[in-house]
Enzyme design. Structure first.
Site, mmCIF file in Angstrom:
data_model
loop_
_atom_site.group_PDB
_atom_site.id
_atom_site.type_symbol
_atom_site.label_atom_id
_atom_site.label_comp_id
_atom_site.label_asym_id
_atom_site.label_seq_id
_atom_site.Cartn_x
_atom_site.Cartn_y
_atom_site.Cartn_z
ATOM 1 C CE LYS A 158 25.907 -40.609 13.103
ATOM 2 N NZ LYS A 158 25.421 -40.758 11.716
ATOM 3 N N GLY A 164 23.316 -32.883 11.141
ATOM 4 C CA GLY A 164 24.330 -31.960 10.650
ATOM 5 C C GLY A 164 25.617 -32.003 11.469
ATOM 6 N N GLY A 165 25.837 -33.115 12.171
ATOM 7 C CA GLY A 165 27.125 -33.301 12.833
ATOM 8 C C GLY A 165 27.185 -32.832 14.274
ATOM 9 C CD GLU A 200 24.203 -44.151 12.321
ATOM 10 O OE1 GLU A 200 25.242 -43.673 11.824
ATOM 11 O OE2 GLU A 200 23.070 -43.815 11.973
ATOM 12 C CE LYS A 201 32.347 -51.525 11.785
ATOM 13 N NZ LYS A 201 33.134 -51.370 13.036
ATOM 14 C CE1 TYR A 202 33.474 -41.554 12.658
ATOM 15 C CE2 TYR A 202 35.474 -42.873 12.506
ATOM 16 C CZ TYR A 202 34.817 -41.673 12.344
ATOM 17 O OH TYR A 202 35.487 -40.583 11.858
ATOM 18 C CG ASN A 290 18.872 -32.409 4.886
ATOM 19 O OD1 ASN A 290 18.918 -32.531 6.117
ATOM 20 N ND2 ASN A 290 19.926 -32.577 4.130
ATOM 21 N NE ARG A 292 18.248 -27.398 4.272
ATOM 22 C CZ ARG A 292 18.880 -28.305 5.006
ATOM 23 N NH1 ARG A 292 18.233 -28.969 5.953
ATOM 24 N NH2 ARG A 292 20.146 -28.585 4.786
#
Ligand code: MV4
Length: 467
Positions: A158, A164-165, A200-202, A290, A292
């Site tokens: 990541k 957000g992907g 990270e582990k998936y 997040n 916000r």
């Protein structure tokens, strides 16, 4: 309390903030671009100023234009809404440096959560459960391999500056790790200007469950329970609900306590959301925070009775928030939000700006529509495609689903394609009806073919029996 604030946003969220201001006796100032001259937010606010041409970079993202507008009109504070400058630490800082109050967390808190690797390290140190993986960023694929062997394949690479992907790569084995590590770094550098990545582990088919939090400057902090946002497509949320069909009261309390640890770890003030992944064994892991107010905040408002925008205004003005003890916040019933976008669900959710000839929203008990649409409105091509949020409430999830079916049937939008048919399909879908929603729900149970078969009444070709 403030007497006048500026809303640095457009669309339904600008209306949402203006409405809260009116209820609290606060004057509101709207800003708009050339593309938004005829928009409701400019009409509904007490004053409205043009801040530039249609491209967001020259209007809704222009810090000097927005801060000038606030000063010219004598505002005391700025509400950023979501998107645009809402999670921009430099903006929060610039607002403060101009003698205005930023209605949101401190620039420091935004910054600390903006770097996902730093956020993860902070959460680990605070005792918030995180997905097994690296502590901080990894610099080489050799280092990545050490962590990957420790936690086992598959792993996810990541981008620290992502979220957000965006900028994620799965690696199924050692060979893929080497090639994808370099690819992820290159991609991250191009997309975010930083090539920092972590491992990270998936987790396979998790749920996306997030905790809404509120904290004020008097040391009070509460969680307003969770939202399940598992119905997404390419990291765009389509349906959100509260509470999550997957949480037991014990799990909810544990996740709420974890969210409170996150709040305390960064001295968080104002409204925020702590996102978790929930696996099939009922374990949850911190994903990101997040800083916000979120698009889907209304489902939380409907099940708790707390007006999150009003609380944001109270907190930013230095007042204590209204619900200061966790016991004051009660969950009542079930709420589901459907995002109605100007997108064609039969053609890859392609955005489809244009004129809305007829806009006929539903009404009645348990139905809320947050929207800036009206018949004759032309959706400009410059901004996101959200037209309306339909939020339904019911005493139980089953009642909320039945109400959703009724409200979606009443909802008429003529002129451009929207995601309404997608939602009409989903509310009839058996896994959705049972609350069995995971992050792969759309690709598994709500494909283009499924929605087309539903719309045309012609059954889709039989799916392969083996899959
Ligand atoms: C994950 C994951 C599985 N395992 N992390 C996507 C958004 C970004 N914030 C993180 N995401 C994911 N992280 C681990 N270790 C799966 C996703 C993910 C996802 C998460 C939430 C909602 C929808 C998603 C769709 C695909 C992948």
């Amino acid at each position: 309390m403030f007497s006048k604030i500026l809303i640095a946003n457009r669309g339904e969220i600008a209306l949402r903030v203006i409405r809260a201001c009116k209820e609290m006796g606060i004057l509101s100032v709207a800003v708009f671009s050339d593309a938004d001259r005829d928009s409701l937010h400019a009409r509904m606010a007490d004053e409205a100023l043009c801040i530039g041409p249609a491209p967001a970079a020259q209007s809704y993202l222009s810090m000097p234009n927005i801060i000038s507008a606030a000063r010219i009109t004598g505002c005391e504070a700025v509400h950023p809404g979501y998107g645009f400058l809402a999670e921009n630490a430099a903006f929060a800082r610039a607002v403060g440096d101009s003698g205005l109050t930023f209605i949101g967390p401190s620039a420091d808190a935004i910054e600390r959560m903006g770097d996902k690797a730093v956020a993860r390290q902070t959460m680990m140190a605070a005792g918030v459960p995180c997905v097994p993986g690296s502590v901080g960023t990894v610099d080489s694929s050799e280092e990545a391999l050490v962590f990957a062997r420790e936690v086992g394949f598959p792993v996810l690479i990541k981008a620290a500056a992502g979220g957000g992907g965006k900028g994620m790569r799965v690696a199924a084995d050692e060979r893929e790790l080497h090639s994808n590590f370099t690819a992820a770094k290159t991609e991250a550098a191009a997309a975010f200007g930083s090539d920092q990545v972590y491992i990270e582990k998936y987790l396979a088919r998790p749920r996306h469950v997030e905790m809404q939090v509120l904290a004020d400057t008097h040391g009070h902090a509460v969680y307003l329970y969770e939202r399940d946002c598992s119905v997404q497509r390419r990291h765009q949320k389509l349906i959100e609900e509260a509470p999550s069909p997957a949480l037991t009261p014990e799990l909810r309390a544990a996740m709420g306590e974890a969210a409170m640890k996150a709040v305390r770890a960064v001295d968080y003030v104002n409204a925020g959301t702590v996102e978790f992944l929930l696996d099939h064994d009922g374990r949850f892991y911190f994903m990101e925070m997040n800083t916000r107010v979120q698009v889907e905040h209304p489902v939380t408002e409907q099940v708790t009775g707390v007006d999150i925008i009003q609380e944001q205004l109270r907190i930013a003005s230095g007042e204590p928030m209204k619900h200061v003890r966790q016991e004051d916040v009660r969950l009542n019933g079930h709420a589901i939000e459907f995002r109605i976008n100007a997108e064609d669900p039969l053609h890859n959710f392609r955005p489809h700006p244009g004129t809305i000839d007829v806009f006929n929203p539903p009404g009645g008990f348990g139905v809320r529509v947050d929207s800036h649409m009206y018949s004759g409105y032309t959706v400009p091509p410059n901004y996101d495609s959200l037209l309306a949020k339909l939020i339904v409430w019911g005493e139980t999830r089953g009642e909320a689903v039945a109400r959703a079916r009724r409200a979606l049937d009443e909802f008429i939008i003529v002129g451009i394609p929207t995601t309404l048919p997608f939602h009409q399909y989903v509310v009839e879908e058996e896994h959705f009806q049972r609350g069995e929603v995971y992050t792969d729900f759309v690709e598994r149970y709500a494909t283009t073919e499924d929605v087309r078969a539903f719309v045309t009444g012609v059954p889709a070709a039989e799916k392969e029996a083996s899959t």
